[in-house]
Scaffold this motif. Structure first.
Motif, short mmCIF file in Angstrom:
data_model
loop_
_atom_site.label_atom_id
_atom_site.label_comp_id
_atom_site.label_asym_id
_atom_site.label_seq_id
_atom_site.Cartn_x
_atom_site.Cartn_y
_atom_site.Cartn_z
N ALA A 179 -23.16 -63.78 -4.05
CA ALA A 179 -21.90 -63.40 -4.71
C ALA A 179 -21.00 -64.61 -4.89
O ALA A 179 -20.36 -64.78 -5.94
N ALA A 180 -20.96 -65.49 -3.87
CA ALA A 180 -20.12 -66.69 -3.97
C ALA A 180 -20.60 -67.61 -5.08
O ALA A 180 -19.80 -68.18 -5.83
N ILE A 181 -21.93 -67.75 -5.20
CA ILE A 181 -22.48 -68.60 -6.26
C ILE A 181 -22.21 -68.00 -7.63
O ILE A 181 -21.78 -68.68 -8.57
N ASP A 182 -22.44 -66.70 -7.76
CA ASP A 182 -22.29 -66.05 -9.06
C ASP A 182 -20.84 -66.06 -9.55
O ASP A 182 -20.60 -66.07 -10.77
N THR A 183 -19.90 -66.01 -8.62
CA THR A 183 -18.49 -65.92 -9.01
C THR A 183 -17.76 -67.25 -8.85
O THR A 183 -16.53 -67.30 -9.02
N GLY A 184 -18.46 -68.29 -8.51
CA GLY A 184 -17.82 -69.58 -8.30
C GLY A 184 -16.81 -69.56 -7.16
O GLY A 184 -15.79 -70.25 -7.21
N GLY A 185 -17.10 -68.78 -6.15
CA GLY A 185 -16.20 -68.67 -5.00
C GLY A 185 -15.17 -67.57 -5.13
O GLY A 185 -14.42 -67.29 -4.19
N GLY A 186 -15.13 -66.92 -6.28
CA GLY A 186 -14.14 -65.85 -6.49
C GLY A 186 -14.35 -64.67 -5.55
O GLY A 186 -13.38 -64.02 -5.14
N SER A 187 -15.60 -64.39 -5.19
CA SER A 187 -15.87 -63.27 -4.29
C SER A 187 -15.25 -63.51 -2.92
O SER A 187 -14.75 -62.57 -2.29
#
Length: 591
Positions: A179-187
């Protein structure tokens, strides 16, 4: 139902089945994927009420005496401890070199992501946790404590083992990393925001549903009706008939006192009340007020009188001198006591039938419930609510969540915080989070009734001045339970059939405490079990029971219909009562 007497398959790590009935010891271990059944060693309503008042630390810290006895028992078996330690060391060695076959149970969702088995590092972390947990369960089994200490230590160990699972760690759980990778840390940012919000106000557990997911009166508690009676304690809702004729005898629904009434009127298509109305039943619903410190003295007698007031109001509304009842959980305890009062005062003929859904009247042999209840705990719990005037509903919600931590805490911990996702919308969980308080006197009365198991002995409890003798309640009874209920084990619910007089019918539904109730027709997975007779032994009943596909709701409508007189034209006026407003009323919105 007895736990299966088989050992776990190699590599599986579920804890052994707990002891029951005063120390009868089951076979070591249980299948990794057991049937979805709750043992009688589930947590009961009174345990919940005590735990809610005393606070959360009790879940992870065993009583000092229990911890000492565990240590002493293991100290007397140094060879066993050495053996278990050696087994753990050897398993950890196999894990290190990659030859371990340890695997989670098939239904263990914590490690369902393929990375837990495909990534060598994650697999080793997972297996180390499983191996350590297995050793903990084996040592508890080896200690051979008496049943009460055994239950206490298992309760603590379960919470600790679940909390320490590597799936709860953001830097380890692959779902969190993805999730962190997919959202650029947004998660991660969203997860922290959600964590801070949840910790700011009780209950301090991960949110199971968004606060604006549903609107009461629109997509929940939406069955059309009118409020036709109101007291300081409850409102009475009369649902609008949808059939040309209705059964002569009206049905009064008595909801639990620790939750709002709309568990029986959830989303359209999933509403019990809606189904009953559509089946031609006259339906009235009691909606309890959310008490505060002003209502500290509302006890069992207060709520018992409220049921009598509802009966009088329904008679004025319909002209019927008789009513039928359906009650839920704690509402069923009160109803049974009221019926005993009516029997003692010669007025039981006012009631034609009574249903008790997930209601326990006999608290004997209740496993963890009895184990965790002691005089000190009871005094501390009742004194805390006495000083405040009530037991906070948020505390109750927190306790209910921790009864099944993997499903109701850590699952949402991963979803909400580690992945930064909103929880899925689910009407039952929204209802569960719409908490109510319990008056101090009712809190005290429920605990005293349960701890003393007072309803099993005639005259040990009273209702409105009358001694309670449940055997004198000769009204026909319809008793339902959930096969996987962790609050009110089905065997305990079944024992109501032995306490109550009159003919009774016992229904064992699928699922747990609430899902066994919210079981609308049309679900292809729904079944219930029923038998013609109700022998003393619940296991004997189970052996005789047949499985029926579908929901028990139509079965109840048939049963109560046979006890509800003939058909009469559907009413179009409130009778001698005044319409006070639209359903769902005003009390349901009290915070």
């Amino acid at each position: 139902m007895a736990q299966p007497a088989t050992d776990p398959p190699a590599g599986k790590t579920d804890p052994p089945a707990p002891k029951t009935d005063g120390g009868a010891k089951p076979a070591t271990g249980r299948p990794a994927d057991p049937p979805e059944e709750a043992t009688e060693a589930a947590l009961g309503l009174d345990m919940v009420l005590v735990d809610a008042a005393r606070g959360p630390l009790r879940r992870v810290i065993p009583p000092a005496g229990t911890a000492l006895r565990l240590g002493a028992a293991l100290a007397r078996q140094p060879g066993t401890v050495v053996k278990r330690t050696g087994e753990l060391a050897r398993e950890l060695g196999r894990i290190t070199v990659g030859s371990s076959e340890l695997a989670p149970g098939k239904k263990d969702k914590r490690f369902a992501d393929p990375a837990w088995t495909g990534n060598p590092l994650l697999r080793r972390v997972m297996q180390a946790h499983l191996a350590t947990a297995r050793t903990a369960w084996e040592l508890i089994e080896d200690a051979d404590l008496d049943w009460q200490d055994d239950e206490r230590i298992r309760f603590t160990a379960t919470n600790l083992v679940d909390a320490l699972a590597p799936s709860n760690l953001p830097v380890v759980n692959p779902l969190s990393l993805k999730a962190a990778i997919d959202t650029g840390g947004g998660s991660a940012v969203q997860g922290v925001k959600r964590l801070v919000r949840d910790l700011a106000t009780p209950p301090r557990v991960p949110s199971m549903v968004e606060p604006d997911a549903f609107t009461v009166g629109e997509d929940l508690a939406a069955t059309p009706g009118k409020v036709v009676f109101r007291t300081p304690v409850f409102e009475l809702i009369r649902y609008t008939p949808t059939t040309e004729t209705v059964r002569e005898v009206p049905l009064i629904m008595v909801p639990p006192t620790i939750n709002k009434f709309y568990i029986a009127d959830l989303a359209p298509g999933r509403s019990i009340a809606e189904h009953y109305v559509g089946s031609g039943q006259q339906v009235f619903m009691m909606s309890w007020r959310n008490p505060d410190e002003r209502h500290a003295e509302w006890g069992l007698d207060t709520y018992g009188q409220a049921i009598l007031d509802a009966m009088d109001a329904v008679e004025r509304a319909t002209g019927s001198e008789r009513v039928a009842f359906q009650s839920f959980c704690s509402g069923g305890i009160i109803l049974a006591m009221v019926l005993a009062h009516l029997a003692a005062t010669g007025r039981q003929d006012r009631v034609t039938a009574a249903s008790y859904a997930v209601t326990v009247l006999d608290w004997s042999r209740a496993g963890t419930l009895s184990a965790l209840m002691d005089e000190e705990a009871v005094k501390a719990a009742t004194e805390k609510s006495r000083k405040k005037g009530y037991l906070d509903g948020a505390q109750l919600a927190e306790v209910f969540a921790w009864l099944r931590p993997n499903d109701l805490v850590w699952n949402y911990w991963v979803n909400n915080y580690l992945q930064g996702k909103p929880p899925p919308n689910f009407d039952i969980l929204f209802w569960n989070g719409d908490t109510v308080r319990m008056s101090a006197a009712l809190h005290r009365d429920f605990i005293e009734i349960a701890v003393g198991n007072a309803l099993t002995e005639p005259g040990r409890a009273t209702m409105l001045g009358s001694p309670v003798d449940l055997s004198a309640v000769t009204v026909d009874s319809y008793v339902t339970a959930g096969v996987a209920d962790h609050i009110c084990p089905w065997q305990a619910c079944y024992r109501s059939t032995q306490l109550l007089g009159g003919d009774n019918r016992f229904i064992l539904s699928t699922n747990g405490h609430i899902a066994s109730l919210v079981n609308p027709p049309g679900n292809p997975k729904s079944t219930f079990q029923v038998a013609e007779a109700t022998p003393p032994d619940p296991q004997q009943w189970l052996e005789q029971a047949e499985t029926v596909k579908g929901s028990w709701w139509p079965d109840f409508m048939t049963w109560v219909g046979e006890r509800s007189g003939g058909e009469v034209p559907a009413p179009t006026t409130p009778g001698d009562l005044e319409e006070l407003g639209e359903a769902p009323g005003t009390y349901v919105f009290d915070k």
